[in-house]
Design a protein around this motif. Sequence first.
Motif, short mmCIF file in Angstrom:
data_model
loop_
_atom_site.label_atom_id
_atom_site.label_comp_id
_atom_site.label_asym_id
_atom_site.label_seq_id
_atom_site.Cartn_x
_atom_site.Cartn_y
_atom_site.Cartn_z
N SER A 365 13.87 -2.65 -3.12
CA SER A 365 12.73 -2.00 -2.46
C SER A 365 11.49 -2.86 -2.64
CB SER A 365 12.49 -0.61 -3.07
OG SER A 365 13.61 0.22 -2.89
N PHE A 366 10.76 -3.04 -1.54
CA PHE A 366 9.55 -3.86 -1.55
C PHE A 366 8.35 -3.01 -1.13
CE2 PHE A 366 11.21 -8.10 -2.17
CZ PHE A 366 12.54 -8.00 -1.77
N GLY A 367 7.21 -3.34 -1.70
CA GLY A 367 5.94 -2.76 -1.27
C GLY A 367 4.85 -3.79 -1.47
N TYR A 368 3.84 -3.74 -0.63
CA TYR A 368 2.81 -4.78 -0.74
C TYR A 368 1.42 -4.19 -0.61
CZ TYR A 368 1.97 -4.73 4.34
OH TYR A 368 1.63 -4.37 5.62
N ALA A 369 0.45 -4.98 -1.05
CA ALA A 369 -0.97 -4.66 -0.86
C ALA A 369 -1.69 -5.96 -0.55
CB ALA A 369 -1.56 -4.02 -2.10
N ILE A 370 -2.65 -5.87 0.38
CA ILE A 370 -3.47 -7.02 0.72
C ILE A 370 -4.87 -6.79 0.16
CG2 ILE A 370 -4.56 -8.33 2.59
CD1 ILE A 370 -2.12 -7.73 4.30
N GLY A 371 -5.38 -7.77 -0.56
CA GLY A 371 -6.71 -7.65 -1.14
C GLY A 371 -7.68 -8.63 -0.51
N MET A 372 -8.85 -8.12 -0.13
CA MET A 372 -9.90 -8.96 0.45
C MET A 372 -11.25 -8.45 -0.02
SD MET A 372 -8.67 -9.47 4.42
CE MET A 372 -8.81 -7.72 4.75
N ALA A 387 2.39 1.14 -6.05
CA ALA A 387 2.52 2.46 -5.42
C ALA A 387 3.24 2.35 -4.08
CB ALA A 387 1.13 3.08 -5.23
N ALA A 388 2.93 1.29 -3.31
CA ALA A 388 3.60 1.09 -2.02
C ALA A 388 5.09 0.86 -2.22
CB ALA A 388 2.97 -0.08 -1.29
N ARG A 392 8.16 3.24 -0.85
CA ARG A 392 9.27 2.69 -0.08
C ARG A 392 10.60 3.08 -0.73
NH1 ARG A 392 12.21 0.99 4.23
NH2 ARG A 392 13.51 -0.81 3.73
N LYS A 393 10.65 3.00 -2.03
CA LYS A 393 11.89 3.28 -2.75
C LYS A 393 12.30 4.74 -2.57
CE LYS A 393 13.99 2.20 -7.23
NZ LYS A 393 14.77 1.05 -6.74
N SER A 394 11.30 5.62 -2.52
CA SER A 394 11.61 7.06 -2.43
C SER A 394 11.87 7.50 -1.00
CB SER A 394 10.47 7.88 -3.02
OG SER A 394 9.26 7.63 -2.31
N GLU A 397 11.40 4.64 4.32
CA GLU A 397 10.87 4.60 5.67
C GLU A 397 9.58 3.78 5.74
OE1 GLU A 397 10.33 8.57 6.95
OE2 GLU A 397 12.47 9.03 7.05
N VAL A 398 8.73 3.87 4.71
CA VAL A 398 7.46 3.16 4.73
C VAL A 398 7.60 1.88 3.93
CG1 VAL A 398 5.01 3.28 4.18
CG2 VAL A 398 6.23 5.33 4.92
N LEU A 399 7.35 0.75 4.55
CA LEU A 399 7.46 -0.53 3.86
C LEU A 399 6.26 -0.79 2.97
CD1 LEU A 399 9.03 -3.17 3.52
CD2 LEU A 399 7.72 -4.11 5.42
N ALA A 400 5.09 -0.35 3.41
CA ALA A 400 3.89 -0.58 2.60
C ALA A 400 2.88 0.51 2.87
CB ALA A 400 3.27 -1.94 2.95
N ASP A 401 2.01 0.76 1.90
CA ASP A 401 0.95 1.75 2.05
C ASP A 401 -0.16 1.11 2.87
OD1 ASP A 401 -0.98 3.61 1.89
OD2 ASP A 401 -1.13 3.65 -0.30
#
Length: 412
Positions: A365-372, A387-388, A392-394, A397-401
């Motif tokens: 399971s993958f999740g990502y966040a972009i910081g700027m 958290a993302a 995704r793991k649960s 359906e959602v790959l990332a928040d």
Amino acid sequence: MESDVAVARLLNNYAEIADRPIALLSKDRIWWVNESLCKLVAQAASGLLGSDISRLFSAPLVLSERRSMVSANHLRHATGVEVQCEVRTLPLSGAVWAVEVTVRSFYDQSGELEVFKQRFWTLADQVPVGIFISEVGLRLQYVNDHLAEIFESSVETLVGMGWLHRFLEADRAAVEETAIAALSGKKGSVTAQIQVPSGKRKRVHIQFAHVSSSDDAAGFVGTVEDVTDRLAHEQRLTHAATHDPLTQLPNRAALEVDLHAIVHAVREGSMQGVLVAFCDIDHFKSVNDNFGHLVGDQLLVEVSRRLQSACRGGDQAYRFAGDEFVLVFPDVVSDHDAMEIMHRLEKVMMPSVFLDYLEIKLSASFGYAIGMGAHLTLEDLLQRADAAMYERKSSREVLADRSEARYFGTAG
């Protein structure tokens, strides 16, 4: 004219002037000195003429315009040794005096100096440190046996300019610059690589110190230490502190250091942004429970290899904890680029893992966040990506928040 009269009177008074250390003074300044006195103080005449006579004696000279004076004093040798002597001053004409020196304990002092020199050479040949003494410019006059051992060469091949030829070309300029600085009076040190005749490369630490010879010529002395093993040991310790021993990926401590620098660059504006992805191996506990921890370890090694293979350029994979990994992708700021990276990561994880007689169908399971932006923080960036990943793991359906992770840390 006055100087001619003074010299004439001196010659009349001293039939064997060449055998006696004599100087002529004019108002405390030396304006003539014979070779005997130069040898006695181990200094060149050019360095004495025009100088104050007091530099040669520990106590002021007794001068009288009417009669000769005799007093006890100490003559300063160029080496710093003070020689007991008797000084006779004789008025010649006007403010001109002849100064005659009679040494009282020169041979005793010389003997002590010789003993000291012998002790130094014995010590230099015994200490486990390379020692060198310059001759003229960058040429070496002396190297001890241990320095020759470090360079795996004979003493004869290192004296002169031979020592410099052992340094790698990339480091030679730094060594020369440090040596030249020592000639001008600056103490310095440098660490450089040498190539020894066996083909092996060593790292040596060299220290330089300025010295002056009896004729005021600039020179240097120094030491050489083989630090190859020490630096290698320090590198191993550093690697052990910053890398996971199983997968050899950088560990959580290294992640925090690297990511802190990246976040700082983003906040300062020298980097557009950063994508941080969390990866968690699905059902890893069941692998350990059913097949043992050895198989589990082999699976972690294979996962780390696959994740690192998906990294490009400045990207890096880290082992975060247990079966969790973190990947950092600098200068990724768009959802489109982020989705391409996520698909690439999922793709490398799709093939089954074959370990001896086992086939393990791998999933993660993958999740990502972009910081700027200027308000980005390391803690929030990791928290959003983590958290993302769990979402995704649960849900699967959602790959990332995207609602929070995409704009996390931006101003406004």
